[in-house]
Design an enzyme around this catalytic site. Structure first.
Site, PDB file in Angstrom:
ATOM      1  N   SER A  97       9.530   3.284  -1.564  1.00 47.73           N
ATOM      2  CA  SER A  97       8.976   1.984  -1.894  1.00 47.73           C
ATOM      3  C   SER A  97       8.182   1.429  -0.716  1.00 47.73           C
ATOM      4  O   SER A  97       7.245   2.051  -0.246  1.00 47.73           O
ATOM      5  CB  SER A  97      10.101   1.041  -2.333  1.00 47.73           C
ATOM      6  OG  SER A  97       9.582  -0.131  -2.910  1.00 47.73           O
ATOM      7  N   ASP A 239       2.300  -1.939  -3.331  1.00 50.50           N
ATOM      8  CA  ASP A 239       3.136  -1.216  -2.376  1.00 50.50           C
ATOM      9  C   ASP A 239       2.990   0.282  -2.679  1.00 50.50           C
ATOM     10  O   ASP A 239       2.311   0.673  -3.634  1.00 50.50           O
ATOM     11  CB  ASP A 239       4.590  -1.703  -2.432  1.00 50.50           C
ATOM     12  CG  ASP A 239       5.329  -1.271  -3.687  1.00 50.50           C
ATOM     13  OD1 ASP A 239       4.677  -1.016  -4.721  1.00 50.50           O
ATOM     14  OD2 ASP A 239       6.568  -1.193  -3.648  1.00 50.50           O
TER      15      ASP A 239
END
Length: 448
Positions: A97, A239
């Site tokens: 992530s 992201d």
């Protein structure tokens, strides 16, 4: 060797340190042991270590007799869409992530195309800690197949939930910051399908992040300048695995991740009434919008899996987390930056307003986040002391302790991985929110 950080929905660690190939293989074997029969979708974000870990994952599934469906580099929400579209038994996304480049991890999906529930995750953890892999003989090895156009089904699903023709008629200029993550390819396809002129920053999915990967104001200062200099209508920032979206307005100002969900909810509820779900650390903006539109607001414990479980239970029309993760169940039960981009553009097109004006229409609050060192065995006493100190507030123990007043709230909850508690406060002014966090720190410090 240190253990990786493991939760019910996956693991993450430093490659070559806490996350080595054998750790990944044991974890995948544990997942396979509790998953239903069938193929597993495998994808990865753009980190250079992802290819190595994907090889380990595929080898493990093969040695366990599991067929694998490879999506290559793909966003996390795409995996959820593919699991459901292909009728797979589950999915594995290789991603850390927003963590720095030295990290990587594994996210696990069930057959519903969502992250594992807490109960399912606990089964995997028990298998990982107490049982070994069940390797199969040579004549029962699993196969491997590459998915043709893995991004297509996700693209189609997102386009189906907005008025694409109306958006196309506006010819928006969009700056998209993929930051060399997994979202550039689908982001370009989606925005071009919506008739946008696209300026794409960091399009190559090579994991060579041009700025720290978490989409915060500090990290996105350069993107804001690019939006302003290009005279673009809006900036979207992803992201690395593209499940979170931060927004920059037409003047290059960072709008932030908390507003992503609120902008989407305001647009969706104008058309479709029904329950909305957020977690208990997300901004009150969404609760105010639910009240404005006369629909129920359901709060879940922190964590995407908890939000999704609550959405399924109440039949929510929309949900998400305040970290820039909107969830539209018509597309998938996963946080989805592409859903966010499409709904925000649809709101701009329908209202004929720039994103800055849409933001001005939302309720305004300020959030402060802090953390304090506290051993886990002392957490119950600390929460009791806080509840007693703030006796005028409405207390909720759904996830840690949440204290609510008519115009502000405070959440204090323990970390699952560190000896700390995190405090999140929201109020009309930053000073009021900071004061709540400071008072909480003083109460906890007084325990000795």
């Amino acid at each position: 060797m240190n253990e990786p950080i493991i939760s019910v929905s996956g693991l993450r660690g430093v490659v070559g340190g806490s996350l080595a190939p054998d750790v990944a293989m044991r974890y995948v074997a544990a997942f396979s042991a509790v998953a239903p029969a069938g193929a597993i979708v495998v994808a990865r974000d753009s980190r250079p270590s992802g290819r190595m870990l994907a090889s380990a994952v595929h080898a493990t599934l093969c040695a366990l007799g599991r067929p694998a469906l490879d999506a290559g580099v793909a966003p996390t929400p795409t995996v959820g869409v593919l699991v459901r579209r292909l009728g797979a038994a589950g999915g594995i996304q290789i991603s850390a992530s927003h963590n720095p480049p030295e990290y990587n991890g594994l996210k696990l999906f069930g057959p519903q195309g969502r992250l594992l529930t807490a109960a399912e995750g606990e089964q995997v953890l028990a298998q990982y800690r107490h049982s070994g892999p069940a390797w199969v003989p040579y004549d029962r090895l699993g196969g491997w197949q590459e998915i043709e156009d893995p991004l297509g089904p996700h693209l189609d699903a997102v386009l189906s939930v907005v008025d694409a023709g109306l958006i196309r008629s506006r010819h928006f200029h969009v700056v998209l910051d993929a930051n060399h993550g997994a979202g550039g390819a689908l982001g370009r396809r989606l925005l071009e399908a919506l008739g946008c002129r696209v300026t794409l920053l960091g399009e190559a999915a090579d994991g060579q992040f041009e700025h720290p990967p978490e989409p915060t104001a500090e990290n996105l200062a350069g993107v804001g300048a690019a939006v302003a200099s290009a005279a673009a209508d809006v900036g979207f920032c992803l992201d690395p695995d593209a499940d979170r979206l931060a927004v920059i307005d037409e003047a290059g100002r960072y709008v932030g991740e908390e507003y992503t969900l609120a902008l989407c909810v305001a647009h969706v509820l104008a058309d479709r009434r029904g329950p909305v779900v957020t977690n208990c650390s997300s901004s009150r903006m969404t609760a105010d919008l639910a009240q404005r539109f006369g629909v129920p607001l359901v709060r879940s414990a922190v964590g995407e899996a908890n939000v999704v479980s609550a959405m399924v239970q109440c039949g929510a029309v929309f949900g998400g987390e305040g970290n820039g993760g909107p969830i539209d169940p018509r597309v998938g039960l996963v946080r989805d930056s592409f859903v966010g981009m499409a709904h925000i553009l649809a709101a701009m097109a329908r209202r004929g307003l720039p994103v800055s004006r849409l933001v001005e229409e939302l309720p305004r609050y300020e959030i402060v986040k802090t953390k304090m060192t506290l051993q886990r065995h002392r957490v119950p006493a600390a929460l009791d002391a806080l509840e007693a100190h703030f006796s005028g507030a409405r207390a909720d123990r759904l996830d840690g302790l949440r204290l609510d007043w008519p115009d502000r709230w405070l959440l204090v909850r323990p970390s699952n991985t560190e000896p700390i508690v995190r405090a999140v406060a929201e109020a009309k002014t930053r000073h009021q929110a900071q004061e709540l966090c400071d008072q909480a720190a003083q109460v906890i410090a007084a325990l000795g």
